[in-house]
Design a protein around this motif. Sequence first.
Motif, PDB file in Angstrom:
ATOM      1  N   ASN A 104       0.860  -1.184   0.000  1.00 53.47           N
ATOM      2  CA  ASN A 104       0.000   0.000   0.000  1.00 53.47           C
ATOM      3  C   ASN A 104       0.900   1.239   0.000  1.00 53.47           C
ATOM      4  O   ASN A 104       0.652   2.209  -0.749  1.00 53.47           O
ATOM      5  CB  ASN A 104      -0.920  -0.034   1.229  1.00 53.47           C
ATOM      6  N   LEU A 130      -6.041   4.858  -0.496  1.00 52.88           N
ATOM      7  CA  LEU A 130      -5.698   3.881  -1.519  1.00 52.88           C
ATOM      8  C   LEU A 130      -6.127   2.507  -1.026  1.00 52.88           C
ATOM      9  O   LEU A 130      -5.741   2.070   0.070  1.00 52.88           O
ATOM     10  CB  LEU A 130      -4.191   3.901  -1.803  1.00 52.88           C
ATOM     11  N   ILE A 135      -8.148   0.901   0.759  1.00 52.61           N
ATOM     12  CA  ILE A 135      -9.077   0.884   1.900  1.00 52.61           C
ATOM     13  C   ILE A 135      -8.552   1.905   2.907  1.00 52.61           C
ATOM     14  O   ILE A 135      -7.337   2.072   3.016  1.00 52.61           O
ATOM     15  CB  ILE A 135      -9.161  -0.544   2.505  1.00 52.61           C
ATOM     16  N   PRO A 136      -9.423   2.624   3.603  1.00 49.77           N
ATOM     17  CA  PRO A 136      -8.886   3.548   4.601  1.00 49.77           C
ATOM     18  C   PRO A 136      -8.032   2.792   5.622  1.00 49.77           C
ATOM     19  O   PRO A 136      -8.465   1.750   6.142  1.00 49.77           O
ATOM     20  CB  PRO A 136     -10.150   4.114   5.264  1.00 49.77           C
ATOM     21  N   SER A 137      -6.836   3.287   5.868  1.00 47.95           N
ATOM     22  CA  SER A 137      -5.919   2.581   6.773  1.00 47.95           C
ATOM     23  C   SER A 137      -6.554   2.438   8.148  1.00 47.95           C
ATOM     24  O   SER A 137      -7.023   3.415   8.732  1.00 47.95           O
ATOM     25  CB  SER A 137      -4.608   3.361   6.895  1.00 47.95           C
ATOM     26  N   ASP A 172      -3.819   8.606   1.480  1.00 50.79           N
ATOM     27  CA  ASP A 172      -3.553   7.633   2.541  1.00 50.79           C
ATOM     28  C   ASP A 172      -3.091   6.310   1.942  1.00 50.79           C
ATOM     29  O   ASP A 172      -3.891   5.546   1.398  1.00 50.79           O
ATOM     30  CB  ASP A 172      -4.839   7.426   3.366  1.00 50.79           C
ATOM     31  N   GLY A 173      -1.790   6.055   2.067  1.00 49.93           N
ATOM     32  CA  GLY A 173      -1.231   4.773   1.626  1.00 49.93           C
ATOM     33  C   GLY A 173      -0.492   4.109   2.770  1.00 49.93           C
ATOM     34  O   GLY A 173       0.583   3.554   2.587  1.00 49.93           O
ATOM     35  N   LEU A 174      -1.058   4.197   3.980  1.00 48.66           N
ATOM     36  CA  LEU A 174      -0.369   3.588   5.131  1.00 48.66           C
ATOM     37  C   LEU A 174      -0.539   2.077   5.146  1.00 48.66           C
ATOM     38  O   LEU A 174       0.428   1.321   5.097  1.00 48.66           O
ATOM     39  CB  LEU A 174      -0.915   4.185   6.439  1.00 48.66           C
ATOM     40  N   PHE A 175      -1.788   1.624   5.219  1.00 50.43           N
ATOM     41  CA  PHE A 175      -2.064   0.181   5.245  1.00 50.43           C
ATOM     42  C   PHE A 175      -3.234  -0.117   4.322  1.00 50.43           C
ATOM     43  O   PHE A 175      -4.201   0.648   4.266  1.00 50.43           O
ATOM     44  CB  PHE A 175      -2.433  -0.303   6.658  1.00 50.43           C
TER      45      PHE A 175
HETATM   46  K   LIG Z   1      -4.825   2.864   2.711  1.00 45.67           K
END
Ligand SMILES: [K+]
Length: 512
Positions: A66, A168, A170-172, A132-135
């Motif tokens: 992600n 990105l 799914i919301p982290s 948001d590309g954390l998880f």
């Molecule tokens: K995400």
Amino acid sequence: MPYPLIPAAHLRLYPVSAIRAMEQASDNQQAPVSLMERAAAAAMRLVTTLMPEPGAVLILAGPGDNGGDAALLAAMLASAGYSVDICALLSGALSADSQASWQRCSHSSARRIQAEQLTAVHGYFPYQLIIDGLFGIGLSRPVSGLAADLIRAVNRASELQRIPVIALDIPSGLSADTGAVVGGTQGIAIRASHTLSFLGNKPGLHTADAKDYAGHVIIDFLEASVSADVRETGVLNCANTLPAMPKRAGNSHKGSFGDVLIAGGAAGMSGAVLLAARTALFSGAGRVYAGMLEAIATDYLHPELMCRPLQQHVLQKEIIVAGPGLGQSDSAATELARLIAANHTMVLDADALNLLAQQTPLQSALQQHTAEKILTPHPLEAARLLNWTVAEVQADRIAAASELAHRYQSVIILKGAGSVLCQPGNAQYRINTSGNPALATGGTGDVLAGLCGALLAQGLTAWDAACLACWLHGTAADDLCLNGTGPVGLTASELIPAIRRALNQHIALGQL
Ligand SMILES: [K+]
Ligand SMILES: NC(=O)C1=CN([C@@H]2O[C@H](COP(=O)(O)OP(=O)(O)OC[C@H]3O[C@@H](n4cnc5c(N)ncnc54)[C@H](OP(=O)(O)O)[C@@H]3O)[C@@H](O)[C@H]2O)[C@@H](O)CC1
Ligand SMILES: Nc1ncnc2c1ncn2[C@@H]1O[C@H](COP(=O)(O)OP(=O)(O)O)[C@@H](O)[C@H]1O
């Protein structure tokens, strides 16, 4: 009334295991452009649509793929002239695709900033867009520590400054399979305005907490073809997937559209029966009986309703809607036992479900009940029926509804934001797309139960009646909100004529 035309492929809901299988199949094909490049390109298209003039973008990137998507997007945006700050929370080894993305990012003009620079700021965020590309689907435990602080800071700033946030995949922090924030009240998740999700639609974007976190959901299939052995486990319940109402014959009479008995009405609770009975009347049942256990009521506004003491109602062949305002007294249990023993098609709601949860003889009686039935629990009623906690039900609404369908051999509507529908002997669930918090007011559940009864009386199967009822109920509330009759102050009574309108429109559209 909005009739959203959603492409068929977007309706199918895939669990993470199926998405992983798609990913694997695509990897095996060794396509010249990796899925990650396609994901970043899709994100680039969305960003440039939402924000065509280059501006200031903050990108959050986590340790997995992600984060790889996010890093590649950072590089692409930077080369297109956007001013990009990227905040990376890395740990452990990167996949080959992610390594390539981070390399491109480091050769771009995107600036690395530390998470602490953002979490320490209690003031202004100088960004017009946040990614948001954390998880993504690899989230394996509740978000905690610095990542949680970062999400908290971003949620606060995006809310205060109304900065759009694109998640990105799914919301982290949200589970793609359940829609619950992982860790419940101990967890945290990004509140996105948009979610761009890859390869297929996911149940976790449509039920439970998803309503507050996913925002506007967009699916990009990344041009990957789904192989036949990868199956969806559920579909969205929306205008595109609704059953048709049977055509009304010209030579019909009131007996053609069935009888409905609403059975409830303990002392002081006649309103619940009247709401369900009026709804059954307004949604097309031929004759409607309002059976009151104790309350004495005549509906002067709707004298068409046949109000009577429940105990004196001689059962014939009517659809029974048991539970609205029934109470949990001994006489309520006795009446419920009589109704179940008659083996009519039934809807069990409210106190009928509470009695069922408490009393083993009623459970045994229901096992002998072979006609079709719909159970309409809200999460607390579901928890009582399953002997789970409400938190356990809400942590996996699909599992709870599916277990109830199996245990009670009934169609289940697990109510609440993104109602989940399940049926016995068929693992495919549905998630309802209509409805909004205006419905969180007393009596709307009685309306849903009466609507189910009327649709059953007009010949729909329990599954079709449940699916259509759920959607009409929600869309009526959506319509009323568009007209200003909500979200605050919508009453269950106001819902009833709006349901009639939505049902007639559904019939008219079906005849086009
Ligand atoms: K995400
Ligand atoms: N599927 C596809 O086809 C496509 C996939 N693509 C993208 O890949 C994403 C999936 O990537 P992914 O498998 O690397 O998982 P991801 O979500 O990045 O997270 C895993 C990392 O996070 C860590 N971690 C987990 N939980 C944590 C926590 N609470 N707190 C802290 N750390 C935590 C975990 O560490 P670990 O659990 O091993 O300790 C691991 O390092 C997918 O959502 C999509 O965006 C697209 O490129 C193209 C198409
Ligand atoms: N936030 C929400 N979003 C969408 N639908 C909701 C929401 N809150 C409640 N509803 C719907 O409203 C109805 C409430 O039913 P219930 O809890 O049984 O209420 P009551 O017992 O007061 O009639 C259900 O159909 C439920 O799905």
